[in-house]
Motif scaffolding. Structure first.
Motif: not given
Length: 150
Positions: A84, A87-89, A99, A150
């Motif tokens: 996660d 994925r958000r970086s 990706r 998270r």
């Protein structure tokens, strides 16, 4: 000497007055439990207990939780948190292949976590926005089941 007699008589009188109340409370304790179960919260608890009872009475064999190929739920949760973050970086926006690989690995771990916890998921056949929405739904289901993502 008179004070001692008064104290003894008072103790005996109080015992005679309160002993029947204590016995009645002990005998009627199950009635209080039934009244508690008649409240809304009590009915919810009763339904949950009945579901648990039916699940425990099941004659179906219990599936083995120890499988050599499946990692522990703690390892899956760790992998989901790690993926996660990736994925958000910002690095994921630089390469489409990176990706796709991260999202594929994240989805596979989501599916694995759902299987371990007995939750339903439909990530594999979906694409695009439908897959994103299903991913959000699965994440919320896993969080509701107690998995920290998270």
């Amino acid at each position: 000497m008179a004070i001692a007699h008064i104290v003894v008589l008072l103790a005996a009188l109080l015992t005679l007055l309160f002993l029947p109340c204590v016995v009645a409370a002990a005998l009627c304790a199950d009635e209080r439990v039934v009244r508690r179960l008649l409240t809304r919260e009590g009915r919810r608890e009763l339904r949950a207990l009945r579901r648990l009872d039916r699940a425990l009475r099941s004659d179906d064999p219990v599936p083995s939780l120890v499988v050599a190929d499946v990692p522990s739920i703690e390892q899956i949760a760790y992998d989901l948190r790690r993926l996660d973050v990736q994925r958000r970086s910002d690095l994921i926006r630089q390469s489409e292949k990176w990706r796709a690989a991260v999202l594929r690995a994240y989805d596979q771990r989501l599916c694995l976590a759902c299987r371990c916890l007995g939750l339903s998921e439909h990530l594999e056949p979906l694409e695009g926005m439908d897959r994103e929405l299903e991913r959000l739904r699965v994440e919320s289901e896993l969080q509701a089941a107690g998995l920290a993502l998270r």
